[in-house]
Design an enzyme around this catalytic site. Structure first.
Site, PDB file in Angstrom:
ATOM      1  N   GLY A  54       9.072  26.685  13.832  1.00  0.00           N
ATOM      2  CA  GLY A  54       8.787  28.053  13.418  1.00  0.00           C
ATOM      3  C   GLY A  54      10.042  28.902  13.378  1.00  0.00           C
ATOM      4  O   GLY A  54      11.158  28.396  13.211  1.00  0.00           O
TER       5      GLY A  54
ATOM      6  N   GLY B  86      10.590  31.014  18.382  1.00  0.00           N
ATOM      7  CA  GLY B  86      10.986  29.820  19.116  1.00  0.00           C
ATOM      8  C   GLY B  86      11.898  30.128  20.281  1.00  0.00           C
ATOM      9  O   GLY B  86      11.769  29.534  21.358  1.00  0.00           O
TER      10      GLY B  86
ATOM     11  N   GLU C  16      12.289  23.482  16.500  1.00  0.00           N
ATOM     12  CA  GLU C  16      13.033  23.540  15.238  1.00  0.00           C
ATOM     13  C   GLU C  16      12.943  24.975  14.752  1.00  0.00           C
ATOM     14  O   GLU C  16      11.836  25.473  14.489  1.00  0.00           O
ATOM     15  CB  GLU C  16      12.432  22.579  14.214  1.00  0.00           C
ATOM     16  CG  GLU C  16      13.158  22.594  12.881  1.00  0.00           C
ATOM     17  CD  GLU C  16      12.322  21.994  11.773  1.00  0.00           C
ATOM     18  OE1 GLU C  16      12.123  22.678  10.757  1.00  0.00           O
ATOM     19  OE2 GLU C  16      11.851  20.851  11.942  1.00  0.00           O
TER      20      GLU C  16
ATOM     21  N   CYS D 146      11.990  23.892   5.633  1.00  0.00           N
ATOM     22  CA  CYS D 146      13.044  24.083   6.619  1.00  0.00           C
ATOM     23  C   CYS D 146      14.374  23.525   6.146  1.00  0.00           C
ATOM     24  O   CYS D 146      15.429  23.877   6.683  1.00  0.00           O
ATOM     25  CB  CYS D 146      12.639  23.453   7.948  1.00  0.00           C
ATOM     26  SG  CYS D 146      11.967  21.796   7.795  1.00  0.00           S
TER      27      CYS D 146
ATOM     28  N   GLU E 178      19.088  32.911   7.785  1.00  0.00           N
ATOM     29  CA  GLU E 178      18.126  32.211   6.936  1.00  0.00           C
ATOM     30  C   GLU E 178      17.158  33.210   6.318  1.00  0.00           C
ATOM     31  O   GLU E 178      16.603  34.072   7.006  1.00  0.00           O
ATOM     32  CB  GLU E 178      17.337  31.181   7.748  1.00  0.00           C
ATOM     33  CG  GLU E 178      16.306  30.420   6.919  1.00  0.00           C
ATOM     34  CD  GLU E 178      15.426  29.505   7.742  1.00  0.00           C
ATOM     35  OE1 GLU E 178      14.869  28.561   7.171  1.00  0.00           O
ATOM     36  OE2 GLU E 178      15.293  29.736   8.966  1.00  0.00           O
TER      37      GLU E 178
END
Length: 506
Positions: free
Chosen positions: A234, A239, A258, A295, A385
């Site tokens: 996530g 996370g 991740e 991802c 990101e």
């Protein structure tokens, strides 16, 4: 078929706190209460020894039965997941195949003892100056595991996804926190697993699933003293919050998260000169696949300024202009994507000028930006990101600046080299840097898409993941849920069955 309840200790139980589904008309889901979470964790602990003691062939048969039960509900699962996520039917059918394939892959894996990495050092009673005892090393299941469903993979990274499959294969009871974006899909898959538990006569708490919005349920799960490890896919923020909870417990536990990656693609000069248009077209296809909600989406492309980089830019722009608005997984993900695009627009050159507000709620257009390497290095926001079909082309002045940029990267899931034979010298200079930065390095491809196999590494240095040694895809994933135990001079009758079979004389 949906009951909107939580699966706890073999039973479906509701609560007074009902969460309405935004995508399934009239359907609600019961948020698990603190008492129910406690019950689930205690039940998992109660059944841990029984389940971890199930012989490996029977655990393998159980995994295959789960896959079979998922196939039985296949059409209903696909229909529900399509309504909840907006993902196309073909993508979901393929993802279901990956999900059942993972289960069968781990079933095959545990039918052999190789994954247990067993070792034996026979006793040397006559060794001087001191004798050596008989020593055997094996790996045992770590205990009850919590798995968080992922927003972008309602099947392969969620209820019966790779984390769950590998943990069950290792002998760990699993409690899944269903993702709110596809709670109905989560429940249907949980129903399939419960049927497999019944069919194979597994302990009732071998698998459980709880629902809930926000962080209340997740926090209660990871803080529960009976939970021994956590798997998560996530956001970086979510996370990291859970990771901090796991490590701040009185008894810290492993958190395999991740979290985030921009997956840089380095376009080396000779490859750019020879096939810049081809690289640009491939980049556009990879960047926009599935609305960019992967991802491993290639979020940044690094070139050296010149005619070749202009060719890549033009081909990427042409490819993305043909991509229409795509439905994103949730309203929240779409809003975050639009905010990220606006940030990039403020800090760099907008190559597409797509107006995200013109396409309606939960839909988004691709975005592409360009910036000089020096500005990219000096502006942290450009390196964040943006989850969706947004990419940044970073232009370096020369190879030295490209190497400097590589050194400045954070941890990544992937790094890619677009290269030809004449680029080998620059590639050799980049390679040791990228080995430190990424869990998977590609040549002449694009990172979108992950092969499920024994040689796959899907992880990387932080913030790509929270444990640089761990993968969430492939057979190596099982090692997250095992811990080594050494046995010294233990009578054969007390040893685990697998270790008993090792020749005691060496």
């Amino acid at each position: 078929m949906l009951n909107g309840k939580n699966l706890i200790d073999g039973c479906w139980v509701g609560s007074d706190h009902l969460l309405p589904s935004a995508d399934l008309d009239g359907q609600t889901f019961a948020q698990a209460t603190p008492a129910q979470i406690d019950e689930a964790a205690l039940a998992a602990r109660r059944d841990f020894r029984a389940y971890s003691g199930v012989p490996r062939p029977k655990r393998a048969a159980f995994l295959r039965q789960i896959a079979q039960e998922i196939d039985v509900l296949g059409d209903m699962i696909t229909k529900t997941a399509k309504a909840e996520t907006g993902l196309p039917e073909a993508r979901l059918v393929g993802e279901r195949g990956r999900t059942t394939g993972q289960l069968r892959m781990f079933a095959d894996l545990i039918e052999d003892t190789t994954y247990l990495d067993q070792r034996h050092e026979p006793a040397l009673p006559d060794r001087q100056p001191l004798p050596r005892p008989d020593l055997r090393l094996g790996h045992r299941a770590i205990g009850p595991v919590v798995v968080f469903g992922a927003s972008n993979f309602p099947l392969a990274f969620s209820t019966a996804g790779g984390d769950t499959a590998s943990a069950l294969a290792a002998g760990c009871p699993v409690i899944v926190k269903g993702h709110g974006a596809h709670a109905g899909t989560a429940e249907l898959v949980a129903q399939a697993i419960l049927r497999a538990i019944t069919h194979c006569a597994m302990p009732k708490a071998t698998f459980q699933m709880v629902q809930g919005s926000g962080r209340e349920v997740g926090t209660a799960l990871v803080k529960h003293p009976q939970i021994r490890a956590v798997g998560f896919t996530g956001s970086l923020a979510g996370g990291r919050a859970l990771f901090d909870l796991c490590t701040s417990r009185p008894d810290p536990i492993p958190f395999y998260g991740e979290l985030g990656s921009i997956n840089p693609v380095f376009c080396l000069p000779h490859a750019v000169s020879a096939r810049g248009a081809e690289i640009g077209a491939g980049l556009a296809a990879a960047l926009s696949m599935g609305a960019g909600q992967f991802c491993t989406n290639p979020g940044v492309t690094i070139t050296i300024k010149g005619p070749g980089s202009d060719t890549i830019e033009a081909a990427t722009v042409d490819g993305l202009k043909t991509v229409g608005a795509q439905t994103m997984l949730t309203d929240g993900i779409c809003a975050a994507y639009r905010n990220g695009v606006e940030t990039l627009r403020d800090l760099s050159q907008d190559l597409l000028q797509n107006q995200q507000s013109d396409v309606g709620a939960r839909r988004a257009l691709p975005a592409l930006f360009k910036v000089a390497a020096r500005d990219w290095l000096q502006t942290p926001q450009l390196r964040d990101e943006v989850f969706g079909a947004a990419g940044v082309i970073v232009e370096c002045t020369d190879t030295a600046e490209m190497l400097e940029l590589a050194e400045g990267l954070e941890g990544q899931l992937t790094a890619t080299l677009q290269m030809d034979d004449k680029d080998i010298e620059l590639a050799q200079a980049l390679f040791p840097i990228l080995e430190e930065k990424a869990g998977r390095i590609l040549a002449n491809g694009f990172p979108t898409g992950v092969e499920v196999c024994s040689a796959m590494m899907h992880g990387g240095p932080y913030p790509a993941s929270t444990d640089v040694r761990a993968t969430s895809v492939g057979t190596l994933a099982i090692t997250r849920w095992l811990r080594p135990v050494s046995y010294q001079n233990i009578p054969a009758q007390l040893l685990p069955a697998d270790l008993q079979q090792i020749d005691r004389t060496g």
